[in-house]
Enzyme design. Sequence first.
Site, PDB file in Angstrom:
ATOM      1  N   CYS A   1       0.865  -1.180   0.000  1.00 44.90           N
ATOM      2  CA  CYS A   1       0.000   0.000   0.000  1.00 44.90           C
ATOM      3  C   CYS A   1       0.906   1.236   0.000  1.00 44.90           C
ATOM      4  O   CYS A   1       1.728   1.389   0.913  1.00 44.90           O
ATOM      5  CB  CYS A   1      -0.853  -0.047   1.268  1.00 44.90           C
ATOM      6  SG  CYS A   1      -1.863   1.398   1.552  1.00 44.90           S
TER       7      CYS A   1
ATOM      8  N   CYS B   1      -1.036   3.843  -6.409  1.00 48.71           N
ATOM      9  CA  CYS B   1      -1.901   3.187  -5.410  1.00 48.71           C
ATOM     10  C   CYS B   1      -2.088   1.761  -5.895  1.00 48.71           C
ATOM     11  O   CYS B   1      -2.320   1.539  -7.100  1.00 48.71           O
ATOM     12  CB  CYS B   1      -3.244   3.917  -5.340  1.00 48.71           C
ATOM     13  SG  CYS B   1      -4.526   3.046  -4.401  1.00 48.71           S
TER      14      CYS B   1
HETATM   15  N1  LIG Z   1      -3.860   0.499  -1.758  1.00 48.52           N
HETATM   16  C1  LIG Z   1      -3.842   1.895  -1.623  1.00 48.52           C
HETATM   17  C2  LIG Z   1      -4.550   2.410  -0.418  1.00 48.52           C
HETATM   18  C3  LIG Z   1      -5.665   3.230  -0.847  1.00 48.52           C
HETATM   19  C4  LIG Z   1      -6.502   3.719   0.276  1.00 48.52           C
HETATM   20  O1  LIG Z   1      -6.835   2.921   1.147  1.00 48.52           O
HETATM   21  O2  LIG Z   1      -6.824   4.905   0.253  1.00 48.52           O
HETATM   22  C5  LIG Z   1      -2.469   2.488  -1.818  1.00 48.52           C
HETATM   23  O3  LIG Z   1      -1.599   1.844  -2.357  1.00 48.52           O
HETATM   24  O4  LIG Z   1      -2.242   3.634  -1.504  1.00 48.52           O
END
Ligand SMILES: N[C@@H](CCC(=O)O)C(=O)O
Length: 259
Positions: free
Chosen positions: A73, A183
């Site tokens: 993430c 993301c």
């Molecule tokens: N998987 C997301 C998180 C997005 C979120 O929860 O806002 C990232 O890489 O930032």
Amino acid sequence: MSSSPIGIFDSGVGGTSIWKEIHHLLPYESTIYLADSVNAPYGPKGADKIIELSVKNTELLLQKGCKLIVVACNTATTNAIDFLRTNYNVPFIGIEPAIKPAALHTKNKAVGILATHGTLTSALFSKTSGLFTKDIHVIEQVGNGIVELIESGKLHSEEMKTLLSEYLKPMMEANIDYLVLGCTHYPYLMPLLVDLLPSHVKIIDSGEAVARQTKAILEQHELLNTEMAKPKLQFFTNGNVEVMSSLLGQKYQVDYLKF
Ligand SMILES: N[C@@H](CCC(=O)O)C(=O)O
């Protein structure tokens, strides 16, 4: 122990895009994936809250015996990885937007980046971006609403197409030739993005780089699994099991877990 699993967490289902790269490169490694979907999105939350949630996920993976943790993430990496590395004695691999390769290769000197508010406002992102984009026009766009639509199973909806068209418009006006997906939910948007963007725009993310780094760090710590046996692949979500199964593919079992 080298036969222990690799732990992977994300605010939700997005990090499965990273899990796929890791499993492809390291097919004999067992993995435990945690989707903290009940707390998604992390993007609009403050750094303290993102650290608290990352600690909760890390502790659960450590209780389950993980030998290394991949923070799949960008938002959790850019806000919490320093804290995790300082406080836990296990290797951590993070993910950050691939701004460096985009900045090095852009011919038009114009690069778009789509990421969460938490990533784009983090000190780690401004540092990396500042180092490589001095003479480049960077169009930053917060992907408000995208994670929520993916988490609710609306990846291919009209709402999603409308949002993406709005977010890409200023980038196309600036004649970008690279779009950085900052993301881990966004690689799932690839078919939609390819439809919306002119064909010369290259879309890049950091998934493969994270898998290569995971392998390198396992080797460095002598933690690569040496047994060429079928690995144990476990997926847990505290949200919707069906949404995660449909992204991951039905051949993998997803279990509900309260955490
Ligand atoms: N998987 C997301 C998180 C997005 C979120 O929860 O806002 C990232 O890489 O930032």
